[in-house]
Write a protein that holds these residues in place. Structure first.
Motif, short mmCIF file in Angstrom:
data_model
loop_
_atom_site.label_atom_id
_atom_site.label_comp_id
_atom_site.label_asym_id
_atom_site.label_seq_id
_atom_site.Cartn_x
_atom_site.Cartn_y
_atom_site.Cartn_z
N ASN A 293 0.83 -1.20 0.00
CA ASN A 293 0.00 0.00 0.00
C ASN A 293 0.87 1.26 0.00
N ASP A 294 2.04 1.15 0.65
CA ASP A 294 2.98 2.28 0.68
C ASP A 294 3.99 2.21 -0.45
N TRP A 295 4.40 1.00 -0.81
CA TRP A 295 5.45 0.82 -1.81
C TRP A 295 4.86 0.12 -3.03
N ASN A 296 4.27 0.91 -3.90
CA ASN A 296 3.63 0.39 -5.10
C ASN A 296 3.76 1.43 -6.20
N PRO A 297 4.52 1.17 -7.26
CA PRO A 297 4.74 2.19 -8.29
C PRO A 297 3.50 2.57 -9.07
N VAL A 309 4.37 -3.29 -14.13
CA VAL A 309 5.17 -4.29 -14.81
C VAL A 309 4.80 -4.42 -16.28
N ASP A 310 3.56 -4.05 -16.62
CA ASP A 310 3.11 -4.13 -18.01
C ASP A 310 3.38 -2.85 -18.79
N ASP A 311 3.60 -1.75 -18.10
CA ASP A 311 3.85 -0.47 -18.76
C ASP A 311 4.94 0.26 -17.99
N LEU A 312 6.17 0.16 -18.48
CA LEU A 312 7.32 0.73 -17.78
C LEU A 312 7.65 2.15 -18.21
N SER A 313 6.82 2.74 -19.04
CA SER A 313 7.15 4.07 -19.58
C SER A 313 7.29 5.11 -18.47
N GLY A 314 6.53 4.96 -17.40
CA GLY A 314 6.58 5.93 -16.31
C GLY A 314 7.89 5.92 -15.55
#
Length: 524
Positions: A293-297, A309-314
């Motif tokens: 909940n705190d560590w989630n990109p 994991v499916d879209d690394l553009s960010g």
């Protein structure tokens, strides 16, 4: 947008047998935190409660000016006790907050109300820490008996989970002052060692202050070897809180499987290796999890851009934003190496210091975040002035900045001399950042070295080097840079493998349940 991997508490698998579990700790996030201990004690109780257990966490109510607001929702229970120790009778009171299905109990006493950090200030550790955590241990033993939380008490049939030396007097009190009088006969205690380097050692003359029977002195007795004594007349006699728990706890757990072996060796045992080896039959290791909940990109509020994991553009955008924030040239083709942690000997800062001149000759950028030894803090500042386009040193600590560095860097360096578990490498993999770590403790357990010729193609989530030398660290950094310079699928595969790892607390919670059951098959 809620991440699909975050399950509601009602969807969590339930334990076959539920228990009353009492965590005793010197810190727990988000109330008070100085390191990994606070993260674990703020997350594991919630994970166990989600599996159906009744869980209480007992910790001090620190009021130092900056943390006061963290206890705003904790209510006064109107319960108080008097503790006979340190030559008097000391009254403590209890505050309570029910959050995330956990009873958070805060022990209140004037000794917890002072400026500074949890355990000390600018002048060093507080001189009365033994007194402060003796009160905590006594209060923790009384809380299940007197606090009516949710309408009824926890009672005597509970499992105490004591964390590090701050709570290590609890198993001794259960054995010396409760069970002889028929109280807590069905309870058990498990010691969790987060860092064996801190043991709560004080002069032997303080033993009478603890309020324990004289015949229990042997449980805490500690004698320093001759080389560690101050002078020729020093007998080296002391009391050791952590040693008392090692002797009296029903089960001992470390925060990684590798660390459970290291503490039984002369190199990693910190003087307790022989005693821990003698209790190897009840010694286990469980790798910590992380709070997604705190560590989630995909949802992190500290990041300027989100990714998955499916879209690394960010992630590339986060790197560019971090370079702008730090005043570094915005270059996507240059590997950005990061370090987050205390600036001290344990974390291997001296190795980084020796490697920087050679590393700065390469086409890389390096950022460090941390505080600690003033010598290393000064070195960081001077190095930044010498390599303005390649190096940045952020002296201090900022949670939002740590999140942005974790997301924006390509590589996270952790050359720790010893690391019981380590969380930064887990955060790094969660955020698609490749960890380069020394093969010790939890770092060795959690990071898999890159292998381009695996059975199913490329394998690995990072790079593990050993032994701990500048040459080996330098070689690992060179090796991990090879896939960075290859076509994108190679480096992206590196990132995706780390992000697909499941670092949630579900698995540590399930494993903890198993270990908490084992002491019940024998007498305490």
């Amino acid at each position: 947008e809620q991440d699909s991997e975050i399950m509601d508490a009602n969807d969590q698998p339930q334990a076959k047998v539920t228990r009353s579990i009492v965590f005793v700790t010197g810190e727990a996030a988000p109330y008070a935190k100085s390191g990994g201990l606070g993260d674990v004690c703020g997350s594991l109780p919630i994970a166990l409660a989600a599996r159906g257990h009744r869980v209480m966490v007992v910790m001090p109510r620190y009021l130092n000016g900056s943390s006061d607001k963290n206890y705003a929702k904790a209510l006064y229970t109107a319960k108080h006790i008097k503790i006979p120790c340190f030559g008097g009778s000391h009254e403590v009171t209890f505050f309570h907050e029910y959050r995330d299905n956990v009873d958070w109990v805060f022990v209140d006493h004037p000794s917890y109300h002072r400026p500074g950090s949890l355990y000390g200030d600018n002048f060093g550790a507080f001189g009365d820490n033994q007194f402060r955590y003796t009160l905590l241990c006594y209060a923790a033993c009384e809380a299940p008996l007197i606090l009516e939380l949710g309408g009824y008490i926890y009672g005597q049939n509970c499992m105490f989970v004591v964390n590090d030396w701050h709570a290590s007097l609890v198993p001794v009190l259960l054995a010396a002052k409760y069970r002889p009088y028929g109280v807590y006969r069905d309870s058990r205690s498990t010691l969790v060692i987060h860092n064996l380097a801190h043991q709560g050692v004080e002069p032997a003359s303080t033993y009478p202050d603890l309020g324990l029977p004289p015949e229990w002195y042997g449980a805490l007795e500690w004698v320093f070897p001759e080389w560690a004594r101050r002078h020729a007349l020093d007998k080296g006699e002391a009391v050791n809180f952590l040693k008392g728990a090692v002797v009296t706890a029903d089960r001992i757990v470390t925060v990684s499987q590798g660390y459970s072996w290291e503490v039984t060796t002369a190199e990693g045992g910190q003087g307790l290796n022989e005693l821990l080896s003698s209790r190897k039959s009840v010694l286990n290791g469980i790798v910590n999890g992380i709070d997604i909940n705190d560590w989630n990109p995909t949802t992190d509020k500290c990041l300027p851009h989100h990714y998955s994991v499916d879209d690394l553009s960010g992630k590339a955008k986060c790197k560019a934003e971090l370079q702008k924030e730090l005043g570094l040239p915005v270059r996507e083709d240059v590997p950005l190496i990061g370090f987050i942690g205390r600036l001290d000997y344990q974390k291997g800062i001296d190795l980084i210091k020796m490697a920087i001149p050679e590393l700065m000759r390469e086409d890389v950028q390096f950022v460090m975040l941390g505080s600690g030894d003033p010598i290393f803090e000064g070195w960081m500042r001077s190095t930044e002035s010498s390599y303005k386009d390649k190096f940045r040193g952020w002296v201090g600590f900022s949670v939002p900045v740590s999140h942005r560095i974790t997301a924006g860097c390509d590589i996270l360096l952790m050359p720790s001399r010893f690391e019981p578990c380590g969380l930064n490498q887990l955060y790094a993999m969660q955020y698609g950042t490749v960890p380069v770590v020394h093969g010790t403790g939890g770092l060795r357990d959690t990071v898999e070295t890159f292998n381009p010729f695996g059975a199913k193609g490329e394998e690995g989530t990072g790079w593990v080097f050993s032994p701990l030398t500048v040459d080996k660290m330098w070689w690992a950094l060179r090796a991990v840079r090879w896939p960075f310079g290859q076509p994108n699928p190679s480096w992206e595969g590196f990132m995706r493998r780390g992000m697909r790892k499941d670092h949630r607390w579900d698995h540590p919670a399930e494993r903890s349940e198993q270990i908490l059951e084992w002491p019940l098959v024998a007498q305490p």
